[in-house]
Design an enzyme around this catalytic site. Sequence first.
Site, PDB file in Angstrom:
ATOM      1  N   HIS A  99      35.144   5.485  20.399  1.00  0.00           N
ATOM      2  CA  HIS A  99      34.606   5.276  21.842  1.00  0.00           C
ATOM      3  C   HIS A  99      35.544   5.993  22.902  1.00  0.00           C
ATOM      4  CE1 HIS A  99      32.001   1.635  23.872  1.00  0.00           C
ATOM      5  NE2 HIS A  99      31.218   2.528  23.096  1.00  0.00           N
ATOM      6  N   HIS A 146      25.070  12.099  18.990  1.00  0.00           N
ATOM      7  CA  HIS A 146      25.887  10.937  18.519  1.00  0.00           C
ATOM      8  C   HIS A 146      25.052  10.148  17.760  1.00  0.00           C
ATOM      9  CE1 HIS A 146      28.568   7.726  19.415  1.00  0.00           C
ATOM     10  NE2 HIS A 146      27.749   6.878  19.621  1.00  0.00           N
TER      11      HIS A 146
END
Length: 750
Positions: A95, A48
């Site tokens: 998200h 990430h």
Amino acid sequence: MISLQPTTLETARKLGLNEEEYNHIKKILGRIPNFTELSIYSVMWSEHCSYKNSIYWLKQLPRDSAQMLAKAGEENAGLVDIGDNLACCFKIESHNHPSAIEPYQGAATGVGGINRDIFTMGARPVFQLNSLRFGNLNLERTRWLLKGVVKGIGDYGNAFGVPTVGGEVFFDDCYNTNPLINAFSAGIVEIGKTASAIATGEGNPVFIIGSSTGKDGIHGATFASEEISDKSGEKLPSVQVGDPFQEKLLLEASLEAIENGLVVGMQDMGAAGITCSTSEMSAKGEHGMIIWLDKVPLRQENMEPWEILLSESQERMLVIGRKGEEQKLNAIFDKWDLNCVQIGIITKTQRLEYFWNGEKVGDIPAESLVLGGGAPVYQREYKKPAYYEKIGLFNLSAILMPQNLKEVALFLSCHCNLVSRKWVYRQYDAMVGAANMNSNEPSDAAVVRVLGTDKALAASLDCNARYVFADPEIGAEVAVAEAARNVICSGGTPLAITNCLNFGNPYNPEVFWQFKGTIQGMKKACLKFNTPVTGGNVSFYNQSSDDGPVYPTPVIGMLGLLNDKNNRMTLQFRKPGDIIYLVGKSRNDISSSEYLYSYHKVKYSPVPYFDLDEEYTLHQFLITVIQKSFSENGKTARLVSSVHDVSDGGLWICLLESAMAGNLGFSIFTDATIRKDAFLFGESQSRVLVSLAPECEKDWLSFAKIHGMSIYKLGEITSGDILVDNEKWGRVDEFAEKNENTLEREINRN
């Protein structure tokens, strides 16, 4: 002397690091890392934050143009010159994993995070879009996720005061476990008045601004770098909690501090919290920091140093101020009733030194942590997926054309992927700021005025994941092309893109083959259209043991510009008797269409026809024709009255959307040289629907001939009846009732 809590390879593996990475950390530090340091590396070297499995390919994307002011990777978001000494700052991020576990907060904090990326650069957010993908609507969980996500986006965005002006919603079984929640934001800033995410100036103070720090979001970055499983519910502490009212205060205070020249550098505390902002800003500025963790305002007791460093509590910033002007900065944030606490100073060491009550608990070279620095870079194995054999077996002639195409039209008009998203967008405030130009008359792209100028911005989010599944390279080309086509059909000129690349596990060679092909296709299209990539987000691990990987879903956020907002073009039919033309060639092609996939239940077929040069020619023609005027008897009018892109659902859905928007019908004739179902429901690309007044037809035909465009006269607009080859299929209001209300009925059923 550093505080040591000896770690082992087993500890490293539990934190998501492999043996090679653990040994490399020991080499960097010249010793065994303690638990705090190992935790720092685990989040910063997670997929990430480090993009360790994607950065090699991402660097091949085009990143420059004459309008580019901040290239991909240079700042928190892209920055493009739009003239009049103004720039547009824009970005998209995902998200996904938080929203799969806690949809309301997961989606809300996604909106908050993407807006902070914009205003940390000194830009005021002016509009938002979102791209949402969910599983089968027959599943109760899907309906729960959809309701939570939409409410989270609406509640946060509405309270924050930035309009949500467009986006997309799509449903497929591949997203049953792992929905995709991609949020886009754009802001405006004067050129030369931006802030940078950088740490410089020995002795300059380091402040934490905004909310207090809690345990929410700890290891959120590593959570986003693993697959969704039955145990993911145990990760609930990894989902952050947002406060839009606090963010509104943070926005105003941050912009005021930047305006007053009190900010050397500023960065949002997103993934990995204090760890990420301190390391990235230090590495970029080639400086170091001393950070006193015991000075960080906390909202929970007994937090450990590593928890403070990794917390992803929302509405927080790291700000580098100017030595000697600390009181001025404090005064601004005090006025807005926000924390503004000095937690460190800038050094020349290029090291991050973290202290807890006078004891050093971490000492790391900043450059070793970050993307483009010491973070690992891998080139993963890739191979063509086994399912490609099934795609190769597709035979159009084996698909029998239904006898009653009117029933097919009704089926598609009520399909969850083709119906009105009214239930979704009415929960968003689209008018705050009074700049949205699409509230009454829709365009293919969102169009928002740039207040104080004659300009407008156009923006579109696009991706048909089925196309990318069928052929990653061509599917990605189509995603870029359609996003650009939507901007152009709205009267704008494409400038640049941001992207959100949603894929499965990168260690799966078939998934990585999809990723590699997507990058190659995106590169080709962006070079062709001169729309460089300003940045974005890679989201891997979107899969589960039950559903496997999601379809490869590279969402393209296209930004365009209208130098004159009065050149905006809309999609609705204007008046009965106007003539309808199809621009571009139709083909015997139903591949990967909603019609083939949902009506015939054929899950494996090639990507629809697409040619990049043909698409580019269409773009240039449309840019010219939309601005062309027609003069007769001393009166001047636009040559074309409406323009609408032919995409999902084919020509039929395109016609129906233009008809419903104007509350008018149409009478058309199909092309006898093409299968009727392919003509109406096929999704071959590079086609646009145009309507014009009868008195404009002569000029229209001449103009199309000069430009060598393929056009087909479909028919004309009616007062409400819908006819296909002289067969009455119904009235527009009948189709509109079903199209506008189906989604709400499906969502709210027991």
